[in-house]
Design an enzyme around this catalytic site. Structure first.
Site, mmCIF file in Angstrom:
data_model
loop_
_atom_site.group_PDB
_atom_site.id
_atom_site.type_symbol
_atom_site.label_atom_id
_atom_site.label_comp_id
_atom_site.label_asym_id
_atom_site.label_seq_id
_atom_site.Cartn_x
_atom_site.Cartn_y
_atom_site.Cartn_z
ATOM 1 N N GLU A 191 -3.695 -1.448 1.018
ATOM 2 C CA GLU A 191 -3.136 -0.981 2.292
ATOM 3 C C GLU A 191 -2.928 0.534 2.241
ATOM 4 O OE1 GLU A 191 0.907 -1.590 4.983
ATOM 5 O OE2 GLU A 191 0.832 -2.402 2.953
ATOM 6 N N HIS A 192 -2.357 1.015 1.143
ATOM 7 C CA HIS A 192 -2.141 2.448 0.934
ATOM 8 C C HIS A 192 -2.819 2.844 -0.367
ATOM 9 C CE1 HIS A 192 0.932 2.540 4.058
ATOM 10 N NE2 HIS A 192 1.488 1.486 3.495
#
Length: 118
Positions: A111-112
């Site tokens: 996600e990050h």
């Protein structure tokens, strides 16, 4: 964040209640081990089911980040949540070389993604 969003739900629009967060840090020998550890912890503190992953080809950085995590955990009030997240969903990957580290992050598709390289 989740409690605040649920509190105002129905009174105003919200996107979604906050859930677990996920980070994968790709770092090389130029990265600051403390910064890497802080980045991992800042995502892990979202909850006990928040993955935090370090990928590096540098064994010295690997060891120093592990030391920084231990040092920082001793000082943090959310230590229990952080330790659970790191134990259950954390990972430190020592890749054979930088190209393989990049491939791992690409395949993992977090996600990050934080890139701390020269």
């Amino acid at each position: 964040v989740t409690a605040a969003k649920l509190y105002v739900f129905g009174e105003c629009g919200i996107d979604l209640p906050a859930g677990p967060s996920e980070v994968c840090v790709l770092a090389d020998e130029t990265a600051d081990p403390r910064l890497v550890a802080v980045d991992l912890l800042s995502q892990a503190e979202h909850g006990p089911d928040s993955p935090a992953v370090l990928v590096t080809a540098d064994d010295t950085l690997f060891d120093r980040v592990e030391q920084e995590l231990s040092t920082l955990l001793e000082q943090l009030s959310r230590r229990e949540i952080l330790e659970q997240a790191l134990t259950d969903h954390g990972m430190m990957v020592l890749a054979p070389d930088h190209e393989e580290a990049i491939r791992f992050v690409d395949d993992y598709a977090p996600e990050h993604a934080t890139i701390l390289t020269a």
